[in-house]
Structure formats: structure tokens, C-alpha cells
Design an enzyme around this catalytic site. Sequence first.
Site, PDB file in Angstrom:
ATOM      1  N   ARG A 166       0.819  -1.227   0.000  1.00 29.95           N
ATOM      2  CA  ARG A 166       0.000   0.000   0.000  1.00 29.95           C
ATOM      3  C   ARG A 166       0.853   1.277   0.000  1.00 29.95           C
ATOM      4  O   ARG A 166       0.442   2.310   0.539  1.00 29.95           O
ATOM      5  CB  ARG A 166      -0.970   0.047   1.194  1.00 29.95           C
ATOM      6  CG  ARG A 166      -2.032  -1.014   1.175  1.00 29.95           C
ATOM      7  CD  ARG A 166      -2.933  -0.877  -0.059  1.00 29.95           C
ATOM      8  NE  ARG A 166      -3.919  -1.931  -0.070  1.00 29.95           N
ATOM      9  CZ  ARG A 166      -3.732  -3.121  -0.653  1.00 29.95           C
ATOM     10  NH1 ARG A 166      -2.601  -3.391  -1.284  1.00 29.95           N
ATOM     11  NH2 ARG A 166      -4.677  -4.034  -0.627  1.00 29.95           N
ATOM     12  N   SER A 243     -11.643  -0.438   1.960  1.00 27.74           N
ATOM     13  CA  SER A 243     -11.095  -0.741   3.293  1.00 27.74           C
ATOM     14  C   SER A 243     -10.652   0.559   3.951  1.00 27.74           C
ATOM     15  O   SER A 243      -9.885   1.314   3.351  1.00 27.74           O
ATOM     16  CB  SER A 243      -9.890  -1.663   3.183  1.00 27.74           C
ATOM     17  OG  SER A 243     -10.277  -2.860   2.573  1.00 27.74           O
ATOM     18  N   GLU A 344      -6.374   3.913   5.515  1.00 27.31           N
ATOM     19  CA  GLU A 344      -5.871   3.752   4.143  1.00 27.31           C
ATOM     20  C   GLU A 344      -6.235   4.958   3.260  1.00 27.31           C
ATOM     21  O   GLU A 344      -5.407   5.413   2.476  1.00 27.31           O
ATOM     22  CB  GLU A 344      -6.438   2.454   3.551  1.00 27.31           C
ATOM     23  CG  GLU A 344      -5.804   2.105   2.228  1.00 27.31           C
ATOM     24  CD  GLU A 344      -6.410   0.847   1.618  1.00 27.31           C
ATOM     25  OE1 GLU A 344      -6.253  -0.238   2.198  1.00 27.31           O
ATOM     26  OE2 GLU A 344      -7.033   0.968   0.555  1.00 27.31           O
TER      27      GLU A 344
HETATM   28  C1  LIG Z   1     -15.486  -0.285  -2.949  1.00 26.03           C
HETATM   29  C2  LIG Z   1     -13.994  -0.054  -2.960  1.00 26.03           C
HETATM   30  C3  LIG Z   1     -13.112  -1.134  -3.026  1.00 26.03           C
HETATM   31  C4  LIG Z   1     -11.723  -0.933  -3.039  1.00 26.03           C
HETATM   32  N1  LIG Z   1     -10.901  -2.022  -3.101  1.00 26.03           N
HETATM   33  C5  LIG Z   1      -9.551  -1.850  -3.120  1.00 26.03           C
HETATM   34  C6  LIG Z   1      -8.677  -2.985  -3.181  1.00 26.03           C
HETATM   35  O1  LIG Z   1      -9.105  -4.134  -3.250  1.00 26.03           O
HETATM   36  N2  LIG Z   1      -7.337  -2.754  -3.185  1.00 26.03           N
HETATM   37  C7  LIG Z   1      -6.813  -1.502  -3.136  1.00 26.03           C
HETATM   38  O2  LIG Z   1      -5.586  -1.370  -3.141  1.00 26.03           O
HETATM   39  N3  LIG Z   1      -7.616  -0.404  -3.082  1.00 26.03           N
HETATM   40  C8  LIG Z   1      -8.964  -0.551  -3.074  1.00 26.03           C
HETATM   41  N4  LIG Z   1      -9.796   0.546  -3.001  1.00 26.03           N
HETATM   42  C9  LIG Z   1      -9.207   1.891  -2.908  1.00 26.03           C
HETATM   43  C10 LIG Z   1      -9.110   2.624  -4.267  1.00 26.03           C
HETATM   44  O3  LIG Z   1     -10.040   2.127  -5.190  1.00 26.03           O
HETATM   45  C11 LIG Z   1      -7.721   2.517  -4.888  1.00 26.03           C
HETATM   46  O4  LIG Z   1      -6.757   2.999  -4.008  1.00 26.03           O
HETATM   47  C12 LIG Z   1      -7.623   3.313  -6.211  1.00 26.03           C
HETATM   48  O5  LIG Z   1      -6.449   2.970  -6.893  1.00 26.03           O
HETATM   49  C13 LIG Z   1      -7.644   4.811  -6.017  1.00 26.03           C
HETATM   50  O6  LIG Z   1      -7.600   5.402  -7.318  1.00 26.03           O
HETATM   51  P1  LIG Z   1      -8.393   6.726  -7.645  1.00 26.03           P
HETATM   52  O7  LIG Z   1      -8.136   7.041  -9.064  1.00 26.03           O
HETATM   53  O8  LIG Z   1      -9.817   6.627  -7.228  1.00 26.03           O
HETATM   54  O9  LIG Z   1      -7.608   7.760  -6.712  1.00 26.03           O
HETATM   55  P2  LIG Z   1      -8.213   8.945  -5.832  1.00 26.03           P
HETATM   56  O10 LIG Z   1      -9.063   8.383  -4.756  1.00 26.03           O
HETATM   57  O11 LIG Z   1      -8.780   9.998  -6.690  1.00 26.03           O
HETATM   58  O12 LIG Z   1      -6.851   9.473  -5.169  1.00 26.03           O
HETATM   59  C14 LIG Z   1      -6.135   8.706  -4.247  1.00 26.03           C
HETATM   60  C15 LIG Z   1      -4.720   9.280  -4.108  1.00 26.03           C
HETATM   61  O13 LIG Z   1      -4.030   9.113  -5.336  1.00 26.03           O
HETATM   62  C16 LIG Z   1      -3.628  10.387  -5.842  1.00 26.03           C
HETATM   63  N5  LIG Z   1      -3.792  10.333  -7.300  1.00 26.03           N
HETATM   64  C17 LIG Z   1      -4.856   9.886  -8.006  1.00 26.03           C
HETATM   65  N6  LIG Z   1      -4.624   9.992  -9.322  1.00 26.03           N
HETATM   66  C18 LIG Z   1      -3.385  10.515  -9.450  1.00 26.03           C
HETATM   67  C19 LIG Z   1      -2.574  10.878 -10.557  1.00 26.03           C
HETATM   68  N7  LIG Z   1      -2.978  10.730 -11.834  1.00 26.03           N
HETATM   69  N8  LIG Z   1      -1.336  11.423 -10.307  1.00 26.03           N
HETATM   70  C20 LIG Z   1      -0.899  11.585  -9.040  1.00 26.03           C
HETATM   71  N9  LIG Z   1      -1.615  11.256  -7.947  1.00 26.03           N
HETATM   72  C21 LIG Z   1      -2.852  10.734  -8.160  1.00 26.03           C
HETATM   73  C22 LIG Z   1      -4.530  11.396  -5.183  1.00 26.03           C
HETATM   74  O14 LIG Z   1      -3.905  12.677  -5.127  1.00 26.03           O
HETATM   75  C23 LIG Z   1      -4.702  10.786  -3.812  1.00 26.03           C
HETATM   76  O15 LIG Z   1      -3.584  11.069  -3.023  1.00 26.03           O
HETATM   77  C24 LIG Z   1     -11.197   0.384  -2.976  1.00 26.03           C
HETATM   78  C25 LIG Z   1     -12.088   1.470  -2.906  1.00 26.03           C
HETATM   79  C26 LIG Z   1     -13.458   1.261  -2.900  1.00 26.03           C
HETATM   80  C27 LIG Z   1     -14.389   2.440  -2.837  1.00 26.03           C
END
Ligand SMILES: Cc1cc2nc3c(=O)[nH]c(=O)nc-3n(C[C@H](O)[C@H](O)[C@H](O)COP(=O)(O)OP(=O)(O)OC[C@H]3O[C@@H](n4cnc5c(N)ncnc54)[C@H](O)[C@@H]3O)c2cc1C
Length: 350
Positions: A166, A243, A344
Site C-alpha cells: 500500500r 477498506s 488507508e
Molecule cells: C469499494 C472499494 C473497493 C476498493 N478495493 C480496493 C482494493 O481491493 N485494493 C486496493 O488497493 N484499493 C482498493 N480501493 C481503494 C481505491 O479504489 C484505490 O486505491 C484506487 O487505486 C484509487 O484510485 P483513484 O483514481 O480513485 O484515486 P483517488 O481516490 O482519486 O486518489 C487517491 C490518491 O491518489 C492520488 N492520485 C490519483 N490519481 C493521481 C494521478 N494521476 N497522479 C498523481 N496522484 C494521483 C490522489 O492525489 C490521492 O492522493 C477500494 C475502494 C473502494 C471504494
Amino acid sequence: MQLQENAPLAPLTTFRLGGPARYFVEANSAAEVQQAVAFAESKSLPLFVLGGGSNLVVSDSGWPGLVLKVSIPGIDRRSAEEDGKVVFDVGGGESWDRFVSHAVMAHCAGVECLSGIPGSVGGTPVQNVGAYGQEVSQTIASVEVFDRKDSQVRELRREACGFSYRSSIFNTSERGRFIILRVAYALTPGGEAHLEYADLKRHFEGREARPNLAETREAVRYIRARKGMLIVPGDPDCQSAGSFFKNPVLSEPQHEDLNKRAAAKGFSVPSYPALEKSRKISAAWLVEKSGFARGYGFGHVGISSKHALAIVNRGGATAAEVLALKDQIQQRVEEIWAVRLEPEPVMVGF
Ligand SMILES: Cc1cc2nc3c(=O)[nH]c(=O)nc-3n(C[C@H](O)[C@H](O)[C@H](O)COP(=O)(O)OP(=O)(O)OC[C@H]3O[C@@H](n4cnc5c(N)ncnc54)[C@H](O)[C@@H]3O)c2cc1C
């Protein structure tokens, strides 16, 4: 550049809560990212980079500066490299699950167990997304970034990203420095599905033929939906950030202490080997065994009825209510088990 003022952020997150962004802009190319960064710098505004909003808790007052949503599209397949892999160059704004589906349909192995994770491709390297026995660090070949230090676009090879559980340089040592534009994943054409995780093995128990990539993807999505870990419109258990706590990694003495506490209560703690003489403990187990059962809480905020690790917005929740429940859980777990749970999701605007 289409600049919006006082743009609501809640609809852009899976938690669906929090206040607005003072300024908001969407970037579809590296040039637009550069323009947006220049705008924030010219006005001395703090910058927050948004992907799919699936790992965030946005404060009730919102974000006082510019929110830049990376929407760079495109999935490009490069010819096979020497080691027999196929490299996919994917825009940071692509939906992660759409890319997984694309890879599975192209019979390329390496990300099938990461099916159903919400969010963008650009978000995946940040916390080294992982599930069901796979992590993106196993397949990421390189990450194309915009470096805010010198306003240059550069390529970071996998080794430079500092991936661990993570974690990566993007959410630790170099937090805030890089904006991820594209990610290159090296996948195995014709490769077999990765079927190591207990839940997946159980799902296919009794089956003679080895499940293919598409069947594995469907199985992962099915298991995730049952845990409220798949975004299913209308399911109140998935209005969350997934999570809420990381699985704690304990040293041997800490692990022994935890085992003693558990044995005194007649329990045995589920744990898995982690790097360097340490053990990874199930955070969900600690939460449940501290009095927070699935479905806990009666107000706007509670625990998912399908998974003890997900704090959910049951409708009309505030970020303050989420943090109050988070504090309550952390305190109780620490009192009973002497383990500090680390959240997280990323806290925005606190
Ligand atoms: C129902 C559910 C299930 C999930 N299951 C998992 C799982 O099984 N495993 C897991 O690891 N995670 C899980 N997650 C968490 C999440 O989906 C992941 O961490 C995902 O990769 C976040 O991506 P995002 O584009 O939504 O980022 P955001 O939520 O928009 O941002 C998260 C972080 O990443 C940064 N960020 C995003 N895009 C960029 C970019 N292009 N450049 C630089 N920084 C950036 C943001 O600034 C922030 O700090 C889950 C979430 C939900 C809601």
C-alpha cells in the site's frame, strides 16, 4: 482550460461526502496538466490531484485551492518485448476496471485478480493497489509523470517507484511531487490466471479444468460484490472508500504480544507472513473483535453490513462523522490489542 469555481467534490468521490473545491479543472493531456499546474502556481493555490475519487475522505470545508482531475484517455498496446511480455500504455484517466477487462479480453495475464477495484489507472501506482494475491507493482513497467519540481515530463522505471504494501514514493517520500500521466503495464500473453488466494481457491473448489482469465475476473467481481467491495449502484454498502484501515504489519515481539492477548480471550489471530520477520494481521478481524460488528452504527455513518473494514456513508454523512467513527475504532483496537490501525484513504483538506 475550463476552470470551475466552487465545484462540488462529493459526487466525484465514492464516499459521496465533503465540501467543494475552490477551483476545479479537468486535464485530458500532459499539456493541460502543465497549464493547470502553472495556474495554481501563479495564484499560489494548493493543488490536489484527483483520480476516480475512490480512496478519499474530503473534509466538510472542501479544498481551498485547485483540484486537478487527471482524465488522460487511451489504452495502447505495444508489440511484445524480448521477455515475451506485452506492454499496455494506459492513460492515467482511464477507468482501472475497464483496462482490466480490456487486458483479460486480450488474453493477457497479470491484473485479472485486480478486477472490480474502482478508480483510475493513474491512481493505481500511488498506493500500489492490490487484491486477491496480485499488486500492480508486479506488472508496472514504468510510470510517466509530470514532475512539479522542474515542470518536466519523465519516465520512472518500476524500480524507481519504491513499491511496497500500500505504498510507493507517490504517497510517501515524494508525495505531491509527481502527477501521473500514463502507466505502462507488462502483461503475459496467453498466461494463466493467478489463483493463490484462499477465497478464489474456495470459489473454484471441485472444478477440474483450470479457470481462465475471464472466469477468474468474474469470480473476483462476484466475491467483491458479496463483500460490498464492488461499486454496485443502489448498494448502500459500497458508498465508502473501500477498506478504511490497512492490515497492520507487526514485528515478531508485537505479534507474540497480540497472540497472548488473543489466547487469553480464547481466540487465534489470522495472520500472514510479511517481509523481514514480520506478520501481516487482518485489520478486519481486529475491528470485529473490538466490538464493531458488520452493520455497526445507526446514524449517517456506520460499518458495512458485508465487511467490517469498510466505513460507509448511509446517506447524508459528513466527513466529521466518518472521522469520529474512525477515532472510536482506532482507540478501542489500541486499548484491547495494543495495535494502532492506520487509515488507508487519503484525507483531503483537513
Ligand atoms: C469499494 C472499494 C473497493 C476498493 N478495493 C480496493 C482494493 O481491493 N485494493 C486496493 O488497493 N484499493 C482498493 N480501493 C481503494 C481505491 O479504489 C484505490 O486505491 C484506487 O487505486 C484509487 O484510485 P483513484 O483514481 O480513485 O484515486 P483517488 O481516490 O482519486 O486518489 C487517491 C490518491 O491518489 C492520488 N492520485 C490519483 N490519481 C493521481 C494521478 N494521476 N497522479 C498523481 N496522484 C494521483 C490522489 O492525489 C490521492 O492522493 C477500494 C475502494 C473502494 C471504494
